[in-house]
Motif scaffolding. Structure first.
Motif, PDB file in Angstrom:
ATOM      1  N   ILE A  21       0.855  -1.181   0.000  1.00 52.33           N
ATOM      2  CA  ILE A  21       0.000   0.000   0.000  1.00 52.33           C
ATOM      3  C   ILE A  21       0.894   1.234   0.000  1.00 52.33           C
ATOM      4  O   ILE A  21       1.688   1.429   0.929  1.00 52.33           O
ATOM      5  CB  ILE A  21      -0.942   0.008   1.219  1.00 52.33           C
ATOM      6  N   ALA A  30      -8.744   5.301  -3.063  1.00 57.54           N
ATOM      7  CA  ALA A  30      -7.642   4.389  -3.353  1.00 57.54           C
ATOM      8  C   ALA A  30      -7.814   3.809  -4.749  1.00 57.54           C
ATOM      9  O   ALA A  30      -8.922   3.796  -5.299  1.00 57.54           O
ATOM     10  CB  ALA A  30      -7.595   3.266  -2.321  1.00 57.54           C
ATOM     11  N   TRP A  31      -6.710   3.338  -5.313  1.00 63.47           N
ATOM     12  CA  TRP A  31      -6.696   2.707  -6.633  1.00 63.47           C
ATOM     13  C   TRP A  31      -5.949   1.380  -6.509  1.00 63.47           C
ATOM     14  O   TRP A  31      -4.818   1.340  -6.010  1.00 63.47           O
ATOM     15  CB  TRP A  31      -5.977   3.584  -7.648  1.00 63.47           C
ATOM     16  N   PHE A  32      -6.563   0.305  -6.968  1.00 66.76           N
ATOM     17  CA  PHE A  32      -5.933  -1.011  -6.937  1.00 66.76           C
ATOM     18  C   PHE A  32      -5.193  -1.248  -8.239  1.00 66.76           C
ATOM     19  O   PHE A  32      -5.744  -1.060  -9.326  1.00 66.76           O
ATOM     20  CB  PHE A  32      -6.984  -2.104  -6.726  1.00 66.76           C
ATOM     21  N   ILE A  92      -1.764  -1.168  -3.962  1.00 65.50           N
ATOM     22  CA  ILE A  92      -2.799  -0.157  -3.798  1.00 65.50           C
ATOM     23  C   ILE A  92      -2.104   1.190  -3.648  1.00 65.50           C
ATOM     24  O   ILE A  92      -1.150   1.323  -2.876  1.00 65.50           O
ATOM     25  CB  ILE A  92      -3.669  -0.422  -2.550  1.00 65.50           C
ATOM     26  N   MET A 149      -3.051   5.061  -2.533  1.00 66.22           N
ATOM     27  CA  MET A 149      -4.186   5.707  -1.872  1.00 66.22           C
ATOM     28  C   MET A 149      -3.765   6.995  -1.172  1.00 66.22           C
ATOM     29  O   MET A 149      -2.587   7.262  -0.946  1.00 66.22           O
ATOM     30  CB  MET A 149      -4.839   4.757  -0.872  1.00 66.22           C
ATOM     31  N   TYR A 168     -12.508   0.455   0.349  1.00 67.40           N
ATOM     32  CA  TYR A 168     -11.554   0.322  -0.752  1.00 67.40           C
ATOM     33  C   TYR A 168     -10.641  -0.892  -0.597  1.00 67.40           C
ATOM     34  O   TYR A 168     -10.315  -1.563  -1.582  1.00 67.40           O
ATOM     35  CB  TYR A 168     -10.684   1.582  -0.849  1.00 67.40           C
ATOM     36  N   VAL A 169     -10.205  -1.158   0.628  1.00 72.42           N
ATOM     37  CA  VAL A 169      -9.152  -2.156   0.849  1.00 72.42           C
ATOM     38  C   VAL A 169      -9.715  -3.547   1.087  1.00 72.42           C
ATOM     39  O   VAL A 169      -9.116  -4.548   0.673  1.00 72.42           O
ATOM     40  CB  VAL A 169      -8.245  -1.714   2.011  1.00 72.42           C
ATOM     41  N   VAL A 215      -9.958  -5.971  -1.896  1.00 67.64           N
ATOM     42  CA  VAL A 215      -8.644  -6.441  -2.365  1.00 67.64           C
ATOM     43  C   VAL A 215      -8.122  -7.529  -1.442  1.00 67.64           C
ATOM     44  O   VAL A 215      -7.639  -8.576  -1.896  1.00 67.64           O
ATOM     45  CB  VAL A 215      -7.645  -5.262  -2.433  1.00 67.64           C
TER      46      VAL A 215
END
Length: 203
Positions: free
Chosen positions: A160, A170-172, A178, A180, A194-195, A198
């Protein structure tokens, strides 16, 4: 840097100076929306400087955007090749990207100063998080998924990267990264939204 882990799995949370510098140069050049993913503007914001004079002889804004986006993709590890090192004052590594090279030459000092300030603030925030136990949520997400599945987590690593950006999201990046906002953890429910998907996928 923070590490959370168990048998076979590990989650790392850290800042990224190269990504900060790249985002500073993007915002300083007015490259709104550049890059995939298109990360929010940095915070605190900076004033953009029209790069026309710097880049007009080497392809202008169109070339600058293309060259920056290629560099950004390399920094994120989603484009072939290693990102170039940054060696002042000439930045010869960018000789094949002349528009970006000129922007780096013009703004690197300011970008580096800004990044150092943000990293110093991040270190203070990270130390406070460790004291308060704010990152226990990461292990909890894994444990909740293990209970749901009735088995231990598969082997995985999740990195992360936290950035000083304006938007709390956030963006995966497949398969296991990740990017974020560094303040996303201030709102555990939004962070979880968000997390958690994932972590559930990786576990």
């Amino acid at each position: 840097m923070h590490h959370t882990g168990g048998p076979g799995w590990r989650i790392t949370v850290d800042a990224s100076a190269p990504l900060m510098i790249a985002l500073y140069l993007r915002d300083a050049s007015g490259l709104i929306g550049a890059g995939m993913p298109s990360i929010s503007a940095i915070h605190p914001p900076i004033k953009a400087v029209e790069p026309h004079q710097l880049t007009s002889q080497v392809g202008g804004m169109e070339s600058l955007r293309f060259e920056w986006e290629q560099w950004w993709a390399q920094l994120l590890g989603v484009f072939p090749g290693r990102p170039p090192q940054l060696t002042a004052p000439d930045f010869q590594e960018f000789a094949g990207h002349p528009a970006l090279q000129r922007v780096v030459q013009a703004h690197f000092g300011a970008a580096l100063d800004w990044t150092r300030q943000q990293l110093a603030q991040y270190e203070l925030m990270a130390a406070q998080r460790e004291t308060m136990g704010d990152l226990k949520i990461l292990a909890q997400l894994v444990q909740d998924r293990e209970l749901e599945l009735g088995r231990n987590a598969r082997d995985f690593n999740l990195s992360i990267l936290e950035l000083p950006i304006a938007e709390q999201r956030a963006w995966f990046l497949e398969p296991n990264r990740i990017v974020m906002s560094q303040h996303l953890l201030d709102d555990p429910e939004v962070f979880r939204s968000y997390v958690q998907p994932v972590v559930e996928m990786l576990v």
